[in-house]
Design an enzyme around this catalytic site. Structure first.
Site, PDB file in Angstrom:
ATOM      1  N   TYR A   1       6.763   0.397  10.865  1.00  0.00           N
ATOM      2  CA  TYR A   1       5.099  -0.293  10.916  1.00  0.00           C
ATOM      3  C   TYR A   1       4.063   0.763  11.792  1.00  0.00           C
ATOM      4  O   TYR A   1       3.282   1.236  11.075  1.00  0.00           O
ATOM      5  CB  TYR A   1       5.391  -1.462  10.853  1.00  0.00           C
ATOM      6  CG  TYR A   1       4.236  -2.261  11.203  1.00  0.00           C
ATOM      7  CD1 TYR A   1       3.922  -2.810  10.194  1.00  0.00           C
ATOM      8  CD2 TYR A   1       2.759  -1.777  11.847  1.00  0.00           C
ATOM      9  CE1 TYR A   1       2.581  -4.178  10.572  1.00  0.00           C
ATOM     10  CE2 TYR A   1       1.961  -2.799  12.261  1.00  0.00           C
ATOM     11  CZ  TYR A   1       1.561  -3.308  10.846  1.00  0.00           C
ATOM     12  OH  TYR A   1       0.995  -4.536  11.068  1.00  0.00           O
TER      13      TYR A   1
ATOM     14  N   HIS B   1      -8.960  -9.542  12.241  1.00  0.00           N
ATOM     15  CA  HIS B   1      -9.007  -8.200  11.520  1.00  0.00           C
ATOM     16  C   HIS B   1      -9.440  -9.090  10.180  1.00  0.00           C
ATOM     17  O   HIS B   1      -9.209  -9.906   9.526  1.00  0.00           O
ATOM     18  CB  HIS B   1      -7.292  -7.557  11.415  1.00  0.00           C
ATOM     19  CG  HIS B   1      -7.083  -6.478  10.547  1.00  0.00           C
ATOM     20  ND1 HIS B   1      -7.913  -5.653  10.499  1.00  0.00           N
ATOM     21  CD2 HIS B   1      -5.951  -6.673  10.264  1.00  0.00           C
ATOM     22  CE1 HIS B   1      -7.859  -5.197   9.312  1.00  0.00           C
ATOM     23  NE2 HIS B   1      -6.921  -5.262   9.706  1.00  0.00           N
TER      24      HIS B   1
ATOM     25  N   ASP C   1      -4.971  -9.459   3.748  1.00  0.00           N
ATOM     26  CA  ASP C   1      -3.362  -9.784   3.829  1.00  0.00           C
ATOM     27  C   ASP C   1      -3.806 -10.714   5.146  1.00  0.00           C
ATOM     28  O   ASP C   1      -2.987 -11.851   5.569  1.00  0.00           O
ATOM     29  CB  ASP C   1      -2.686  -9.232   4.301  1.00  0.00           C
ATOM     30  CG  ASP C   1      -2.457  -8.339   5.284  1.00  0.00           C
ATOM     31  OD1 ASP C   1      -4.365  -7.696   5.305  1.00  0.00           O
ATOM     32  OD2 ASP C   1      -1.827  -7.537   5.559  1.00  0.00           O
TER      33      ASP C   1
ATOM     34  N   GLU D   1      -8.806  -7.493   7.027  1.00  0.00           N
ATOM     35  CA  GLU D   1      -8.255  -6.874   6.028  1.00  0.00           C
ATOM     36  C   GLU D   1      -8.449  -8.185   4.783  1.00  0.00           C
ATOM     37  O   GLU D   1      -7.199  -9.185   6.259  1.00  0.00           O
ATOM     38  CB  GLU D   1      -6.717  -6.442   5.983  1.00  0.00           C
ATOM     39  CG  GLU D   1      -6.282  -5.212   4.863  1.00  0.00           C
ATOM     40  CD  GLU D   1      -4.914  -4.091   5.418  1.00  0.00           C
ATOM     41  OE1 GLU D   1      -4.624  -3.298   4.929  1.00  0.00           O
ATOM     42  OE2 GLU D   1      -4.953  -4.656   7.070  1.00  0.00           O
TER      43      GLU D   1
ATOM     44  N   ASP E   1      -2.762  -6.853  13.844  1.00  0.00           N
ATOM     45  CA  ASP E   1      -2.198  -5.900  13.547  1.00  0.00           C
ATOM     46  C   ASP E   1      -1.566  -4.520  14.810  1.00  0.00           C
ATOM     47  O   ASP E   1      -0.711  -4.452  14.002  1.00  0.00           O
ATOM     48  CB  ASP E   1      -2.309  -4.777  11.993  1.00  0.00           C
ATOM     49  CG  ASP E   1      -2.734  -5.236  10.313  1.00  0.00           C
ATOM     50  OD1 ASP E   1      -1.562  -6.576  10.858  1.00  0.00           O
ATOM     51  OD2 ASP E   1      -3.176  -4.909   9.871  1.00  0.00           O
TER      52      ASP E   1
ATOM     53  N   HIS F   1       2.121 -10.065  11.767  1.00  0.00           N
ATOM     54  CA  HIS F   1       3.336  -9.427  11.051  1.00  0.00           C
ATOM     55  C   HIS F   1       4.704  -9.406  11.809  1.00  0.00           C
ATOM     56  O   HIS F   1       4.325  -9.050  13.056  1.00  0.00           O
ATOM     57  CB  HIS F   1       3.389  -8.623  10.150  1.00  0.00           C
ATOM     58  CG  HIS F   1       2.181  -7.995   8.937  1.00  0.00           C
ATOM     59  ND1 HIS F   1       1.702  -8.552   7.910  1.00  0.00           N
ATOM     60  CD2 HIS F   1       0.710  -7.681   9.294  1.00  0.00           C
ATOM     61  CE1 HIS F   1       1.473  -8.652   6.740  1.00  0.00           C
ATOM     62  NE2 HIS F   1       0.275  -7.500   8.010  1.00  0.00           N
TER      63      HIS F   1
ATOM     64  N   HIS G   1       0.540  -1.508   0.153  1.00  0.00           N
ATOM     65  CA  HIS G   1       0.086  -0.267   0.011  1.00  0.00           C
ATOM     66  C   HIS G   1       0.768   1.409   0.383  1.00  0.00           C
ATOM     67  O   HIS G   1       0.483   2.134   1.069  1.00  0.00           O
ATOM     68  CB  HIS G   1      -1.271   0.667   1.152  1.00  0.00           C
ATOM     69  CG  HIS G   1      -1.708  -1.252   0.935  1.00  0.00           C
ATOM     70  ND1 HIS G   1      -2.335  -2.169   0.230  1.00  0.00           N
ATOM     71  CD2 HIS G   1      -2.191  -1.980   2.852  1.00  0.00           C
ATOM     72  CE1 HIS G   1      -2.633  -2.785   0.872  1.00  0.00           C
ATOM     73  NE2 HIS G   1      -2.723  -3.050   2.012  1.00  0.00           N
TER      74      HIS G   1
ATOM     75  N   HIS H   1      -6.693  -0.900  12.826  1.00  0.00           N
ATOM     76  CA  HIS H   1      -6.652   0.098  12.628  1.00  0.00           C
ATOM     77  C   HIS H   1      -7.659  -0.131  11.420  1.00  0.00           C
ATOM     78  O   HIS H   1      -7.359   1.175  10.296  1.00  0.00           O
ATOM     79  CB  HIS H   1      -5.187   0.319  11.560  1.00  0.00           C
ATOM     80  CG  HIS H   1      -5.197  -0.454  10.798  1.00  0.00           C
ATOM     81  ND1 HIS H   1      -4.920  -0.429   9.015  1.00  0.00           N
ATOM     82  CD2 HIS H   1      -4.890  -2.082  10.379  1.00  0.00           C
ATOM     83  CE1 HIS H   1      -4.672  -1.552   8.623  1.00  0.00           C
ATOM     84  NE2 HIS H   1      -4.159  -1.949   9.070  1.00  0.00           N
TER      85      HIS H   1
END
Length: 397
Positions: free
Chosen positions: A191, A78, A82, A80, A164, A224, A24, A145
């Site tokens: 990050y 989450h 990924d 998202e 995240d 991550h 991103h 987030h």
């Protein structure tokens, strides 16, 4: 990648993505990992999945520990992609009727992401789920987030699965903070600066909430990067400090140049800043990635932006950086603009307008026509000194 037992009966079954270099608009030269965790109990539970392209690798990792069909519960912290992209593939393998526990907003988002309607089980803040010998507790973390975000806490083992939060874009076989060492902290800072800075006020409230709840945390498992098992308080304290955006006596000098005139001004401004005892980071936009610049902006007091005027406007790289920085909403900064021009000279004014919209404290810009003379460079040097004095007046030594 062979699964790693991070605690008794708890495994990291995630994957490394060695080849991704942009996330991103955030540079990831060391790649990233998509962490997923398997808890063996009376109810076998999978916490988060991985990016779609790695679904089969995740299933193969799980199969080294247990038959995937024996998984009873899936937790989606989450939505998202990924972390949820492989969800339908995983559910097809383990049984599409099995429950997927997620936040209320997570259930809404997942249903919008995927055509198949899975067995979503929305949970509320503080709700618990028994696995048999172990208990999961869910902590809503809206806008840290995404609106759907939540943490999952394994009470008996005192492990926080933090989605995240507390992560880093880092791929490696070294899965723990004590194995990687202090070199992981710059990745964690980057990050935070590029993903979570916008939500800094919410993160401060979340940390306060965790403290008030009295949660004992022995290990933090983000989605991550590395697992914090030796000193989880180190990354929690760092998040608290970064969220406050406490500045140093530091200036980030961001610029691009066409025929080196703006660059010569930048060099003189940097020298003026340094003469006032300011740590200065000159960052040429065609050398430094926007995400690396934002990492430096995080703890800087001043952001000084330079651009030549091109077609009555900003140089494209400068416009790109300003748009990126504006979205992350850093606070408490001094802003200043400079630039060279040929016949119109709008760039410095346009930069100033952008910095004003970010609510920076503005120092009036300086600009020079064509190649700066010695006198013009002296003016740039004095401009740097003026910014430095303003920093010193606002940031205690």
């Amino acid at each position: 990648m062979k699964p790693i037992e991070i605690a008794s009966g708890i495994y990291d079954v995630g994957v490394n993505d060695w080849n991704i270099d942009d996330f991103h608009g955030y540079s990831t030269p060391l790649g990233t990992s998509y962490n997923s965790f398997l808890v063996l109990d009376e109810k076998v539970t999978l916490i988060d999945t991985v990016k779609k392209e790695f679904a089969d690798q995740l299933i193969a990792n799980i199969a080294q520990i247990v038959d995937p069909h024996k998984i009873d519960y899936v937790i989606s912290n989450h939505t998202e992609m990924d972390h949820s992209g492989s969800l339908t593939r995983v559910m097809h393998r383990i049984g599409e009727d099995k429950p997927v526990y997620c936040s209320r907003m997570g259930a809404k988002n997942l249903a919008l992401h995927f055509a198949p309607k899975l067995n979503y089980q929305p949970v509320t803040d503080g709700q618990e789920l028994s696995l048999g010998r172990r208990t999961l507790s869910f902590l809503e973390t809206r806008m840290v987030h995404w609106p759907d975000s939540m943490f999952t806490y394994l009470k008996e083992d005192k492990i926080l699965f933090s989605s995240d939060g507390f992560g880093q874009h880092y791929a490696g076989f070294e899965k723990f903070d004590d194995v990687v060492g202090h070199t992981i902290m710059p990745h964690a800072k980057k990050y935070f600066a590029n993903i979570l800075l916008l939500y800094a006020p919410l993160i401060l409230k979340l940390i306060e909430k965790v403290v008030q709840m009295g949660l004992e945390i022995k290990m933090i498992c983000p989605d991550h990067g590395v697992i914090w098992r030796t000193a989880p308080e180190k990354i929690i304290d760092a998040y608290g400090e970064w969220s406050k955006q406490t500045p140093k006596r530091k200036a980030v000098l961001v610029y691009d140049t066409m025929w080196h005139s703006t660059e010569r001004m930048a060099d003189a401004i940097a020298a003026g800043l340094s003469a006032e005892g300011i740590q200065v980071r000159p960052m040429y936009l065609r050398k430094w990635h926007r995400s690396d610049i934002m990492t430096e902006v995080l703890d800087a007091k001043a952001v000084v932006v330079g651009s030549p005027t091109l077609n009555n406007g900003l140089f494209p790289t400068v416009s790109d950086f300003l748009t990126y920085m504006k979205g992350l909403k850093p606070v408490g900064k001094i802003g200043a603009a400079f630039g060279s021009y040929g016949w119109s000279g709008e760039a410095a004014k346009l930069i100033t307008q952008e910095l004003e919209t970010m609510k920076f404290d503005i120092i009036e810009p300086v600009r020079q026509q064509y190649v700066p003379s010695d006198a013009a460079l002296e003016e740039s040097y004095a401009f740097g000194q003026a910014i430095g004095r303003s920093i010193n007046a606002q940031v205690p030594a």
